[in-house]
Every structure is written in C-alpha cells, then in structure tokens.
Design a protein around this motif. Structure first.
Motif, PDB file in Angstrom:
ATOM      1  N   MET A 209      83.426  50.668  87.331  1.00  0.00           N
ATOM      2  CA  MET A 209      82.673  50.456  86.095  1.00  0.00           C
ATOM      3  C   MET A 209      81.182  50.468  86.388  1.00  0.00           C
ATOM      4  SD  MET A 209      84.266  50.308  83.240  1.00  0.00           S
ATOM      5  CE  MET A 209      85.417  51.559  83.753  1.00  0.00           C
ATOM      6  N   ILE A 210      80.417  50.257  85.347  1.00  0.00           N
ATOM      7  CA  ILE A 210      78.968  50.379  85.445  1.00  0.00           C
ATOM      8  C   ILE A 210      78.303  49.223  84.699  1.00  0.00           C
ATOM      9  CG2 ILE A 210      78.813  51.839  83.385  1.00  0.00           C
ATOM     10  CD1 ILE A 210      76.629  53.449  84.807  1.00  0.00           C
ATOM     11  N   LEU A 211      77.168  48.788  85.231  1.00  0.00           N
ATOM     12  CA  LEU A 211      76.328  47.800  84.559  1.00  0.00           C
ATOM     13  C   LEU A 211      74.977  48.461  84.341  1.00  0.00           C
ATOM     14  CD1 LEU A 211      75.919  44.044  85.158  1.00  0.00           C
ATOM     15  CD2 LEU A 211      73.876  45.479  85.129  1.00  0.00           C
ATOM     16  N   ILE A 212      74.571  48.536  83.088  1.00  0.00           N
ATOM     17  CA  ILE A 212      73.263  49.081  82.743  1.00  0.00           C
ATOM     18  C   ILE A 212      72.290  47.915  82.649  1.00  0.00           C
ATOM     19  CG2 ILE A 212      71.893  50.320  81.024  1.00  0.00           C
ATOM     20  CD1 ILE A 212      73.969  52.092  82.464  1.00  0.00           C
ATOM     21  N   GLN A 213      71.321  47.928  83.549  1.00  0.00           N
ATOM     22  CA  GLN A 213      70.266  46.918  83.583  1.00  0.00           C
ATOM     23  C   GLN A 213      69.085  47.462  82.773  1.00  0.00           C
ATOM     24  OE1 GLN A 213      67.703  44.729  87.050  1.00  0.00           O
ATOM     25  NE2 GLN A 213      68.325  46.800  87.511  1.00  0.00           N
ATOM     26  N   PHE A 214      68.946  46.969  81.538  1.00  0.00           N
ATOM     27  CA  PHE A 214      67.793  47.370  80.742  1.00  0.00           C
ATOM     28  C   PHE A 214      66.576  46.620  81.240  1.00  0.00           C
ATOM     29  CE2 PHE A 214      71.151  47.924  77.450  1.00  0.00           C
ATOM     30  CZ  PHE A 214      70.924  49.251  77.127  1.00  0.00           C
ATOM     31  N   THR A 215      65.419  47.231  81.104  1.00  0.00           N
ATOM     32  CA  THR A 215      64.161  46.544  81.300  1.00  0.00           C
ATOM     33  C   THR A 215      63.175  47.112  80.299  1.00  0.00           C
ATOM     34  OG1 THR A 215      62.471  45.821  82.894  1.00  0.00           O
ATOM     35  CG2 THR A 215      63.342  48.067  83.161  1.00  0.00           C
ATOM     36  N   GLY A 216      62.337  46.254  79.771  1.00  0.00           N
ATOM     37  CA  GLY A 216      61.349  46.665  78.780  1.00  0.00           C
ATOM     38  C   GLY A 216      60.798  45.452  78.075  1.00  0.00           C
ATOM     39  N   LEU A 217      59.630  45.611  77.511  1.00  0.00           N
ATOM     40  CA  LEU A 217      58.973  44.503  76.824  1.00  0.00           C
ATOM     41  C   LEU A 217      59.740  44.077  75.573  1.00  0.00           C
ATOM     42  CD1 LEU A 217      55.277  45.694  77.161  1.00  0.00           C
ATOM     43  CD2 LEU A 217      56.322  43.724  78.307  1.00  0.00           C
ATOM     44  N   SER A 218      59.419  42.898  75.102  1.00  0.00           N
ATOM     45  CA  SER A 218      60.013  42.375  73.871  1.00  0.00           C
ATOM     46  C   SER A 218      59.750  43.349  72.725  1.00  0.00           C
ATOM     47  CB  SER A 218      59.394  41.007  73.546  1.00  0.00           C
ATOM     48  OG  SER A 218      59.935  40.485  72.363  1.00  0.00           O
ATOM     49  N   GLY A 219      60.801  43.686  71.991  1.00  0.00           N
ATOM     50  CA  GLY A 219      60.670  44.577  70.847  1.00  0.00           C
ATOM     51  C   GLY A 219      60.813  46.050  71.173  1.00  0.00           C
ATOM     52  N   SER A 220      61.067  46.384  72.445  1.00  0.00           N
ATOM     53  CA  SER A 220      61.154  47.800  72.831  1.00  0.00           C
ATOM     54  C   SER A 220      62.483  48.435  72.429  1.00  0.00           C
ATOM     55  CB  SER A 220      60.916  47.971  74.340  1.00  0.00           C
ATOM     56  OG  SER A 220      61.895  47.283  75.093  1.00  0.00           O
ATOM     57  N   GLY A 221      63.464  47.619  72.029  1.00  0.00           N
ATOM     58  CA  GLY A 221      64.712  48.173  71.521  1.00  0.00           C
ATOM     59  C   GLY A 221      65.935  47.903  72.378  1.00  0.00           C
ATOM     60  N   LYS A 222      65.837  46.996  73.316  1.00  0.00           N
ATOM     61  CA  LYS A 222      66.951  46.718  74.231  1.00  0.00           C
ATOM     62  C   LYS A 222      68.215  46.304  73.483  1.00  0.00           C
ATOM     63  CE  LYS A 222      64.467  43.760  76.483  1.00  0.00           C
ATOM     64  NZ  LYS A 222      63.228  43.966  75.724  1.00  0.00           N
ATOM     65  N   THR A 223      68.122  45.318  72.637  1.00  0.00           N
ATOM     66  CA  THR A 223      69.294  44.825  71.915  1.00  0.00           C
ATOM     67  C   THR A 223      69.812  45.875  70.931  1.00  0.00           C
ATOM     68  OG1 THR A 223      68.585  42.532  72.175  1.00  0.00           O
ATOM     69  CG2 THR A 223      70.160  42.985  70.408  1.00  0.00           C
ATOM     70  N   THR A 224      68.913  46.526  70.226  1.00  0.00           N
ATOM     71  CA  THR A 224      69.321  47.559  69.263  1.00  0.00           C
ATOM     72  C   THR A 224      70.099  48.669  69.964  1.00  0.00           C
ATOM     73  OG1 THR A 224      67.424  47.095  67.837  1.00  0.00           O
ATOM     74  CG2 THR A 224      68.459  49.269  67.605  1.00  0.00           C
ATOM     75  N   LEU A 225      69.564  49.182  71.064  1.00  0.00           N
ATOM     76  CA  LEU A 225      70.248  50.265  71.771  1.00  0.00           C
ATOM     77  C   LEU A 225      71.552  49.785  72.396  1.00  0.00           C
ATOM     78  CD1 LEU A 225      67.309  52.264  73.371  1.00  0.00           C
ATOM     79  CD2 LEU A 225      68.816  52.951  71.515  1.00  0.00           C
ATOM     80  N   ALA A 226      71.551  48.573  72.932  1.00  0.00           N
ATOM     81  CA  ALA A 226      72.788  48.032  73.519  1.00  0.00           C
ATOM     82  C   ALA A 226      73.886  47.955  72.461  1.00  0.00           C
ATOM     83  CB  ALA A 226      72.533  46.661  74.138  1.00  0.00           C
ATOM     84  N   GLU A 227      73.564  47.459  71.292  1.00  0.00           N
ATOM     85  CA  GLU A 227      74.559  47.340  70.226  1.00  0.00           C
ATOM     86  C   GLU A 227      75.006  48.717  69.723  1.00  0.00           C
ATOM     87  OE1 GLU A 227      76.287  44.775  69.344  1.00  0.00           O
ATOM     88  OE2 GLU A 227      75.153  43.347  70.544  1.00  0.00           O
ATOM     89  N   ASN A 228      74.066  49.650  69.576  1.00  0.00           N
ATOM     90  CA  ASN A 228      74.423  50.998  69.126  1.00  0.00           C
ATOM     91  C   ASN A 228      75.339  51.695  70.126  1.00  0.00           C
ATOM     92  OD1 ASN A 228      72.795  50.586  66.913  1.00  0.00           O
ATOM     93  ND2 ASN A 228      71.236  52.071  67.487  1.00  0.00           N
ATOM     94  N   VAL A 229      74.991  51.617  71.400  1.00  0.00           N
ATOM     95  CA  VAL A 229      75.801  52.270  72.432  1.00  0.00           C
ATOM     96  C   VAL A 229      77.139  51.557  72.577  1.00  0.00           C
ATOM     97  CG1 VAL A 229      75.925  52.770  74.912  1.00  0.00           C
ATOM     98  CG2 VAL A 229      73.862  53.308  73.632  1.00  0.00           C
ATOM     99  N   ARG A 230      77.135  50.257  72.435  1.00  0.00           N
ATOM    100  CA  ARG A 230      78.394  49.498  72.471  1.00  0.00           C
ATOM    101  C   ARG A 230      79.353  50.040  71.419  1.00  0.00           C
ATOM    102  NH1 ARG A 230      80.198  45.496  69.309  1.00  0.00           N
ATOM    103  NH2 ARG A 230      81.781  44.115  70.137  1.00  0.00           N
ATOM    104  N   SER A 231      78.853  50.247  70.213  1.00  0.00           N
ATOM    105  CA  SER A 231      79.698  50.767  69.134  1.00  0.00           C
ATOM    106  C   SER A 231      80.262  52.141  69.477  1.00  0.00           C
ATOM    107  CB  SER A 231      78.904  50.855  67.830  1.00  0.00           C
ATOM    108  OG  SER A 231      78.574  49.567  67.369  1.00  0.00           O
ATOM    109  N   LEU A 232      79.431  53.026  70.000  1.00  0.00           N
ATOM    110  CA  LEU A 232      79.896  54.361  70.382  1.00  0.00           C
ATOM    111  C   LEU A 232      80.961  54.288  71.476  1.00  0.00           C
ATOM    112  CD1 LEU A 232      76.679  56.606  70.545  1.00  0.00           C
ATOM    113  CD2 LEU A 232      78.593  56.815  68.962  1.00  0.00           C
ATOM    114  N   LEU A 233      80.726  53.451  72.464  1.00  0.00           N
ATOM    115  CA  LEU A 233      81.688  53.323  73.562  1.00  0.00           C
ATOM    116  C   LEU A 233      83.017  52.768  73.055  1.00  0.00           C
ATOM    117  CD1 LEU A 233      79.235  52.021  76.291  1.00  0.00           C
ATOM    118  CD2 LEU A 233      80.505  54.183  76.397  1.00  0.00           C
TER     119      LEU A 233
END
Length: 177
Positions: free
Chosen positions: A1-25
């Motif tokens: 399996m894989i763990l995607i370690q996001f990094t980025g400033l507050s508001g850059s879209g980490k949670t939004t993209l995680a939730e969107n990709v979660r749905s697709l997966l």
C-alpha cells in the motif's frame, strides 16, 4: 500500500484534495483512509502546542496512525502541514511513502483564507485574537526540496489536481508492493 504525505500551507487544499481523491478511490474499489491533521489535533494530539518539537511530535503521531492503516492494506492520505524538510525526509525513508507538495503562493492563500486564520495571524501583536506561531506568517515553512508530486493549487482547478493526484496514486501502488 501507499501513504501520501501531503505538505503545504494552511488553505492550500490538502483536506479538499484528500477527500476528493478518497471518493474516487472508494468508487473504484480501493480501501482508503484520510488522516487529517486538523482532526487529530483535537484527539491524540490535543496535548501538543505549536513549538517545533510539538509540531514534529504531532506529525509523528499522525504518521503512526497512517502506518497502522498501511499495515491493514489501506491507502492513506495524510493531510497535515508538516513544515519541516528533515521531518518530511524522515517519513519519506519508508518505502511506502510518497510526498505531495500543494504549492500555492502565500498572497493567494491570504486572499482565500477560508478559515480566517491568516487574518488572525496578521493582527497586531497586542491583539488578543492574534494567532502566534502561524506557519508561513510568523513561523517557518520550509519549501520541500524532495517531492514526488507538486500540485499548483492556485493555478490548477480542483478537478485537475484531484485527477492528477488520483492517477499518481494508482501509478505508484504497484511500486510500493
């Protein structure tokens, strides 16, 4: 399996993209978990502050949760600011970890400011509502030198970044086995 370690400033879209990709997966039959820094700050990390040591401990605890999911054959999307290059590299040392940088210019984040945090971080020092030690404003964010994928979240659409990340994950699943 894989763990995607996001990094980025507050508001850059980490949670939004995680939730969107979660749905697709999930739609495509994969087991996936989002391990979100904001959520864990209220539970297993609620005893931690925002010193460098506490921030590192916060990320390590969240990573340990993510590692448990990986052991259970689940794709992990670890959504946390993770501002320090040495800590990101420590986590990258695990063969199943990929680092994704959500790159967004600070002035765009200040304009967006979905949680009103930048506004509070830029208040005068004497203001009781001022957020101190805010990453990117009054505390350090080390731009990653080692990443596996960069998403330009202030110039790419959410849909484009979501699809780019989804395909990156699928392409990398076979490399982590």
């Amino acid at each position: 399996m894989i763990l995607i370690q996001f990094t980025g400033l507050s508001g850059s879209g980490k949670t939004t993209l995680a939730e969107n990709v979660r749905s697709l997966l999930l739609q495509n039959g994969y087991k996936v978990a989002v391990v979100d820094g904001d959520v864990y700050r209220k539970t297993i990390c609620k005893d931690l502050g925002f010193s460098k040591e506490d921030r590192c401990e916060n990320v390590r605890r969240i990573f340990n949760v993510g590692r448990d999911f990986v052991d259970a054959k689940t794709i992990v999307l670890m959504s946390v600011i993770n501002p320090y290059e040495n800590l990101r590299n420590e986590i990258r040392a695990y063969h199943f970890v990929r680092t994704v940088f959500l790159d967004c210019f600070l002035h765009n984040l200040i304009q967006r400011d979905p949680k009103g945090l930048y506004k509070k971080a830029m208040l005068p020092d004497h203001d009781p509502n001022k957020i101190k030690n805010f990453t990117g404003i009054s505390d350090v964010f080390e731009t990653p030198a080692n990443t596996d994928l960069i998403l330009k979240t202030d110039s790419e659409t959410i849909s484009f970044s979501t699809n780019k990340l989804y395909h990156f994950i699928i392409d990398n699943l076979t490399q982590t086995v």
